[in-house]
Design an enzyme around this catalytic site. Structure first.
Site, PDB file in Angstrom:
ATOM      1  N   VAL A   1     -21.301   6.472 -51.614  1.00 52.97           N
ATOM      2  CA  VAL A   1     -20.157   5.943 -50.872  1.00 52.97           C
ATOM      3  C   VAL A   1     -19.133   7.062 -50.718  1.00 52.97           C
ATOM      4  CG1 VAL A   1     -18.303   4.237 -50.809  1.00 52.97           C
ATOM      5  CG2 VAL A   1     -20.532   3.604 -51.761  1.00 52.97           C
TER       6      VAL A   1
ATOM      7  N   HIS B   1     -26.734   0.676 -43.037  1.00 55.34           N
ATOM      8  CA  HIS B   1     -25.479   1.321 -43.430  1.00 55.34           C
ATOM      9  C   HIS B   1     -24.394   0.289 -43.714  1.00 55.34           C
ATOM     10  CE1 HIS B   1     -24.373   5.667 -43.547  1.00 55.34           C
ATOM     11  NE2 HIS B   1     -23.170   5.161 -43.740  1.00 55.34           N
TER      12      HIS B   1
ATOM     13  N   THR C   1     -29.706  10.681 -45.632  1.00 57.44           N
ATOM     14  CA  THR C   1     -29.238   9.642 -44.710  1.00 57.44           C
ATOM     15  C   THR C   1     -29.504  10.058 -43.269  1.00 57.44           C
ATOM     16  OG1 THR C   1     -27.535   8.896 -46.250  1.00 57.44           O
ATOM     17  CG2 THR C   1     -27.224   8.337 -43.927  1.00 57.44           C
TER      18      THR C   1
END
Length: 379
Positions: free
Chosen positions: A78, A275, A155
């Site tokens: 995060v 996401h 990612t």
């Protein structure tokens, strides 16, 4: 409304945080339909209750990439976690280590790798994007290796930033954003003292270390916008696969064909993820996407999943739908903002208790016992 520890921690975080930080972690993209679907669809999954199965030897332990996990949970990457509590990445990593699960550091963390890794007694994971600045990517991977990072989470669903309108309204971005953030901070004195004053420096630690100068919060949105690479393709990941000799997980898979491509690429795992509803609104929830992906690639690589998980019961549901492990994002940040590392540990304790109840009453003695047979066949 979902009644859970996450709900309580969310309310506490909303009260404590300046609005620009609360809405950054709480919001989604566009009209936030996928954000809502993630929780709604997952909570609608019905478990098959079974009784009288002698559940005295129930175990929540699992193994992932040769690493023993006390729970089938990891803390997700995060961004800006260090703005939610004083040196927040350190506190969250310590809480995860104390509970026997992995912590995943974000590329855009406040604390650098070199501050977090020595603060815990187990290896951590690191998350990376494909960025235009390949020099930064190589630098941060070398630093991650040197710090003992075991697993790389890559990612791939952010070739461009999502349209997050809450950020423009809240002061994270948009006109007069810096002034609005200062004004909001003054109205939240507890956060202003603990994090605003005592939690400095407030820069993107991994990027600042590479650049040799502070990359401040006001540079955050601009730096990301300049460096996200819409030309990304599987070939752009090949040099990273060759460079990184540990487990590599591809995060942002929502379609079974992409999951098959990840197998062909040689990934060790995938994260089924939208996401958290923060990128493309209107796509499937992960609870709806996961079963088809599991049918396509289960056994070929490890399947992790995030988005919408708010309770230990949700963890059990995701495992029954085909996941090997789950990632917690928003829920742990709410707890971190409310009570620091102790809040994260308490949240994980509550998840564990909820999982034990759910597994006892579905007859699943181990994590591997959870499967489609644990679900009620609807329709």
């Amino acid at each position: 409304m979902i009644i859970s520890a996450s709900t309580d921690y969310r309310a506490a975080a909303k009260s404590k945080l300046p609005p620009f930080l609360f809405h950054y972690i709480d919001g989604g993209s566009y009209n936030e339909h996928t954000l809502d679907r993630n929780t709604d669809d997952l909570s609608s999954i019905a478990l098959r209750q079974r009784v009288l199965n002698n559940m005295s030897e129930l175990s929540l332990e699992s193994e992932l990439f040769g690493e023993k996990l006390a729970l089938p949970i990891a803390l997700a990457p995060v961004g800006l976690t260090g703005m939610y509590a004083r040196r927040g990445e350190v506190q969250a990593a310590q809480a995860a280590a104390n509970k026997g699960i992995p912590f995943t550091m974000s590329t855009v963390s406040v604390c650098p790798i070199e501050e977090v890794a020595p603060a815990i007694d187990r290896p951590m994971w690191f998350q990376l994007y494909v960025l235009k600045d390949r020099g930064f990517m190589k630098n941060v991977l070398e630093r991650a290796k040197a710090a003992g990072v075991t697993t790389l989470v890559f990612t791939v669903d952010m070739p461009v930033p999502g349209a997050r309108y809450r950020d423009m309204h809240s002061g994270m971005s948009g006109p007069n954003a810096a002034f609005r953030r200062i004004f909001q901070s003054m109205r939240h004195p507890s956060w202003a003292l603990d994090v605003g004053l005592l939690g400095k420096p407030h820069d993107l630690g991994n990027i600042s270390t590479y650049r040799g100068s502070p990359t401040k919060l006001e540079d955050y949105i601009g730096w990301l916008g300049e460096n996200f690479d819409p030309s990304i393709s599987w070939k752009d990941l090949e040099w990273i696969r060759d460079f990184w000799d540990g487990p590599m997980i591809i995060k942002g898979i929502l379609d079974e064909e992409d999951a098959k491509d990840a197998v062909r690429f040689g990934a060790d795992g995938i994260v089924v993820s939208n996401h958290g509803g923060r990128q493309l609104d209107g796509v499937l929830s992960t609870a709806r996407a996961l079963p088809n992906i599991a049918d396509a690639v289960k056994g070929d690589l490890k399947i992790l999943v995030d988005s919408g998980i708010r309770t230990g019961l949700d963890v059990v549901r995701m495992l029954a739908l085909g996941a090997d492990c789950t990632l917690l994002g928003r829920s742990f940040v709410y707890a971190l903002a409310a009570q620091g590392g102790k809040g994260v540990e308490n949240l994980l304790d509550l998840y564990e208790k909820e999982m034990r109840v759910a597994m006892t009453l579905t007859g699943a003695k181990t994590i591997s016992d959870l499967s489609h047979e644990s679900l009620v066949k609807m329709g």
